[in-house]
Write an enzyme that holds these catalytic residues in place. Structure first.
Site, short mmCIF file in Angstrom:
data_model
loop_
_atom_site.label_atom_id
_atom_site.label_comp_id
_atom_site.label_asym_id
_atom_site.label_seq_id
_atom_site.Cartn_x
_atom_site.Cartn_y
_atom_site.Cartn_z
N SER A 8 0.82 -1.21 0.00
CA SER A 8 0.00 0.00 0.00
C SER A 8 0.86 1.26 0.00
O SER A 8 1.54 1.57 0.98
CB SER A 8 -0.93 0.01 1.22
OG SER A 8 -1.64 1.22 1.23
N HIS A 33 -0.90 -1.54 -4.11
CA HIS A 33 -2.23 -1.13 -3.63
C HIS A 33 -2.32 0.40 -3.63
O HIS A 33 -1.49 1.07 -3.02
CB HIS A 33 -2.43 -1.70 -2.22
CG HIS A 33 -3.80 -1.50 -1.65
ND1 HIS A 33 -4.86 -2.32 -1.97
CD2 HIS A 33 -4.29 -0.59 -0.78
CE1 HIS A 33 -5.94 -1.92 -1.30
NE2 HIS A 33 -5.61 -0.86 -0.58
N ASP A 35 -4.59 3.55 -2.80
CA ASP A 35 -5.76 3.99 -2.02
C ASP A 35 -6.24 5.36 -2.46
O ASP A 35 -5.53 6.35 -2.27
CB ASP A 35 -5.37 4.09 -0.54
CG ASP A 35 -5.27 2.74 0.11
OD1 ASP A 35 -6.24 1.97 0.06
OD2 ASP A 35 -4.20 2.44 0.70
N MET A 37 -8.88 8.35 -1.85
CA MET A 37 -9.83 8.88 -0.86
C MET A 37 -10.32 10.24 -1.33
O MET A 37 -9.51 11.07 -1.76
CB MET A 37 -9.13 9.05 0.49
CG MET A 37 -8.49 7.78 1.01
SD MET A 37 -7.69 8.10 2.58
CE MET A 37 -6.91 6.52 2.85
N HIS A 66 -7.97 0.85 -4.80
CA HIS A 66 -9.00 0.76 -3.76
C HIS A 66 -9.68 2.13 -3.66
O HIS A 66 -9.09 3.08 -3.16
CB HIS A 66 -8.31 0.37 -2.43
CG HIS A 66 -9.21 0.34 -1.25
ND1 HIS A 66 -8.73 0.28 0.04
CD2 HIS A 66 -10.57 0.34 -1.13
CE1 HIS A 66 -9.75 0.24 0.89
NE2 HIS A 66 -10.87 0.29 0.20
N MET A 68 -11.99 4.61 -2.10
CA MET A 68 -12.77 4.99 -0.92
C MET A 68 -13.44 6.32 -1.27
O MET A 68 -13.03 7.38 -0.79
CB MET A 68 -11.86 5.11 0.30
CG MET A 68 -11.40 3.75 0.83
SD MET A 68 -10.02 3.87 1.96
CE MET A 68 -8.68 3.78 0.77
N MET A 137 -12.07 -4.90 5.02
CA MET A 137 -11.28 -3.90 5.76
C MET A 137 -11.09 -4.40 7.18
O MET A 137 -12.06 -4.73 7.86
CB MET A 137 -12.00 -2.54 5.79
CG MET A 137 -12.12 -1.80 4.49
SD MET A 137 -10.59 -1.15 3.76
CE MET A 137 -9.75 -0.35 5.10
N ASP A 175 -7.14 -5.62 4.45
CA ASP A 175 -6.50 -4.31 4.35
C ASP A 175 -6.59 -3.57 5.68
O ASP A 175 -7.68 -3.21 6.12
CB ASP A 175 -7.21 -3.53 3.24
CG ASP A 175 -6.57 -2.19 2.94
OD1 ASP A 175 -5.49 -1.89 3.49
OD2 ASP A 175 -7.16 -1.43 2.13
C1 DX5 Z 1 -6.69 2.49 4.84
C2 DX5 Z 1 -6.14 1.95 3.54
C3 DX5 Z 1 -5.05 0.97 3.68
C4 DX5 Z 1 -3.83 1.46 4.40
C5 DX5 Z 1 -3.24 0.26 5.10
O1 DX5 Z 1 -7.85 3.18 4.61
O2 DX5 Z 1 -7.17 1.35 2.78
O3 DX5 Z 1 -4.70 0.41 2.41
O4 DX5 Z 1 -2.85 2.00 3.58
O5 DX5 Z 1 -2.17 0.70 5.84
P1 DX5 Z 1 -1.50 -0.14 7.01
O6 DX5 Z 1 -0.96 -1.37 6.40
O7 DX5 Z 1 -0.47 0.80 7.51
O8 DX5 Z 1 -2.59 -0.42 8.01
ZN ZN Z 2 -6.65 0.17 0.94
#
Ligand code: DX5
Ligand code: ZN
Length: 215
Positions: A8, A33, A35, A37, A66, A68, A137, A175
């Protein structure tokens, strides 16, 4: 079981996301990965499709996006064009899940559906036969570096059992808070793709850290 590790980028040195993705790939990460947001579905804002486009120019990656975001159906096009291989969106978002999966499949991408920690497994059952992946999650979405939520373990097992009936090839991704201590728990429950941000990018030796997750 063939375990995949998805690194990630949220946990990386974001002054150089492309170089960090290359470092993760060269250390043995199977997927990157990514993310996204939007400041609405979750409070935080991360990075968008233009940055992804720049990263994929650096090397050949499997881009595990991913989303969000509150309206994934409206944003898919950007991330399809910027080089995603698989796009996962949240069942709690405002988009119609069936329609969103269809857009992805028409574009030739794999489709995943994500569940927040307290969303019941049953919410994803109607889609199991048509999607490639379920993302469970294991922390609340929005931030990297949070502690793993143990109460999500039975849900992973429940989805694995249902998928074994309906779609044995379904991948289950987890995740949030994945490290060498929590990895054995999620694998035992039936997860086969492990996302890890702060543990991997903060490790002294990323290659060893990835091996520990897979072992
Ligand atoms: C959180 C993300 C994750 C995050 C995980 O909302 O979806 O992908 O980066 O990070 P760690 O591995 O540090 O929990
Ligand atoms: Zn994620």
């Amino acid at each position: 079981m063939d375990i995949k590790v998805s690194a990630s980028l949220l946990g990386a040195d974001l002054s150089e996301p492309g170089a960090e993705a290359v470092r993760a790939k060269n250390s043995g990460a199977d997927w990157i990965h990514y993310d996204v947001m939007d400041g609405k579905f979750v409070e935080n804002i991360s990075f968008g499709s233009e940055i992804q486009k720049a990263i994929v120019k650096k090397d050949k990656f499997f881009m595990d996006t991913h989303l969000m975001v509150s309206r994934p159906d409206k944003q898919l096009e950007f991330f399809i064009k910027s080089g995603s291989d698989l796009i996962t969106f949240h069942i709690e978002s405002e988009s119609d899940a069936d329609h969103t999966v269809n857009i992805l499949h028409r574009a030739g991408l794999d489709a995943g559906i994500a569940l927040k920690p307290s969303t019941p497994a049953e919410y994803v059952y109607p889609f199991l036969e048509k999607i490639e992946l379920v993302l469970v999650m294991t922390v609340e979405p929005g931030y990297g570096g949070q502690g793993f939520l143990n109460y999500t373990l039975p849900k992973i097992k429940q989805i694995r059992e249902k998928a074994d009936e309906l779609r044995p090839s379904l991948m289950i991704e987890v995740d949030g808070g994945i490290n060498s201590e929590t990895a054995p728990l999620v694998k035992k429950a039936g997860a086969d793709v492990l996302v890890s941000g702060s543990y991997l990018f903060g490790a002294e030796n990323m290659r060893e850290a990835i091996q520990k997750l897979k072992a």
